[in-house]
Scaffold this motif. Sequence first.
Motif, PDB file in Angstrom:
ATOM      1  N   LEU A   1     -18.263 106.819  95.789  1.00  0.00           N
ATOM      2  CA  LEU A   1     -18.026 106.907  94.326  1.00  0.00           C
ATOM      3  C   LEU A   1     -18.470 108.161  93.873  1.00  0.00           C
ATOM      4  O   LEU A   1     -19.452 108.704  94.093  1.00  0.00           O
ATOM      5  CB  LEU A   1     -19.055 105.918  93.756  1.00  0.00           C
ATOM      6  N   TRP A   2     -17.444 108.610  92.977  1.00  0.00           N
ATOM      7  CA  TRP A   2     -17.788 110.082  92.495  1.00  0.00           C
ATOM      8  C   TRP A   2     -17.742 109.956  90.801  1.00  0.00           C
ATOM      9  O   TRP A   2     -17.084 108.970  90.345  1.00  0.00           O
ATOM     10  CB  TRP A   2     -16.727 111.269  93.074  1.00  0.00           C
ATOM     11  N   VAL A   3     -18.457 110.643  90.154  1.00  0.00           N
ATOM     12  CA  VAL A   3     -18.652 110.584  88.712  1.00  0.00           C
ATOM     13  C   VAL A   3     -18.000 111.913  88.214  1.00  0.00           C
ATOM     14  O   VAL A   3     -18.480 112.931  88.539  1.00  0.00           O
ATOM     15  CB  VAL A   3     -19.876 110.266  88.150  1.00  0.00           C
ATOM     16  N   GLY A   4     -17.079 111.939  86.999  1.00  0.00           N
ATOM     17  CA  GLY A   4     -16.709 112.877  86.292  1.00  0.00           C
ATOM     18  C   GLY A   4     -17.314 112.573  84.920  1.00  0.00           C
ATOM     19  O   GLY A   4     -17.156 111.499  84.478  1.00  0.00           O
ATOM     20  N   VAL A   5     -17.439 113.802  84.179  1.00  0.00           N
ATOM     21  CA  VAL A   5     -17.941 113.566  82.557  1.00  0.00           C
ATOM     22  C   VAL A   5     -17.047 114.515  81.664  1.00  0.00           C
ATOM     23  O   VAL A   5     -16.890 115.641  82.095  1.00  0.00           O
ATOM     24  CB  VAL A   5     -19.515 113.781  82.358  1.00  0.00           C
ATOM     25  N   GLY A   6     -16.519 114.070  80.619  1.00  0.00           N
ATOM     26  CA  GLY A   6     -15.844 114.596  79.438  1.00  0.00           C
ATOM     27  C   GLY A   6     -16.867 114.766  78.322  1.00  0.00           C
ATOM     28  O   GLY A   6     -17.076 113.702  77.899  1.00  0.00           O
ATOM     29  N   LEU A   7     -17.418 116.026  78.199  1.00  0.00           N
ATOM     30  CA  LEU A   7     -18.267 115.847  76.972  1.00  0.00           C
ATOM     31  C   LEU A   7     -17.536 115.766  75.532  1.00  0.00           C
ATOM     32  O   LEU A   7     -16.394 116.327  75.417  1.00  0.00           O
ATOM     33  CB  LEU A   7     -19.085 117.138  76.845  1.00  0.00           C
ATOM     34  N   SER A   8     -17.927 114.827  74.665  1.00  0.00           N
ATOM     35  CA  SER A   8     -17.324 114.573  73.525  1.00  0.00           C
ATOM     36  C   SER A   8     -18.292 114.120  72.404  1.00  0.00           C
ATOM     37  O   SER A   8     -19.041 113.265  72.662  1.00  0.00           O
ATOM     38  CB  SER A   8     -16.029 113.408  73.572  1.00  0.00           C
ATOM     39  N   GLY A   9     -17.952 114.510  71.125  1.00  0.00           N
ATOM     40  CA  GLY A   9     -19.172 114.051  70.211  1.00  0.00           C
ATOM     41  C   GLY A   9     -18.635 112.840  69.696  1.00  0.00           C
ATOM     42  O   GLY A   9     -17.821 112.131  70.048  1.00  0.00           O
TER      43      GLY A   9
END
Length: 152
Positions: free
Chosen positions: A80-88
Amino acid sequence: MSDQLLSPKILGYWTLDELSEVPDESGIYCVFRAAHDPESGEMEVQELLFVGEHRNARHAVTHHGDHAAWRDFLQPDEALWVGVGLSGHANRERLAAAMINAHKPRFNLHSEYIEYFPFDQTTVHLYGKKDKLQSIFTVERHDPPNHQQTAV
């Protein structure tokens, strides 16, 4: 509300053992199935499994209740890999809803956003670590049948 363009950079990838390195900021998080590429032998993203959103992406993915279900889905030698997209806060739910509606991840199939999108037209332009994700897509408003809009 109004039409919107959202353009998050997808940061990552982190394994479940590296979750302490995931940003502890507001945004969406994507859980992927990764496996060895038959030609190169390198681990690569194969499939988007889940999209979530939270005011603290690290906390949300670290404490998510579906870790066991995600792991049980994997074949031997997959990860399992995780990616993150920053968003207010203002756009976080809308971004997650658009991602779920457009990509239909298998572990989001219970989400209302699979079939419905209660926001005005939203175009998403992803950049960064976006393997197996649509780079640019638009989701049109589609309310549930029992949703009644009030006349203005």
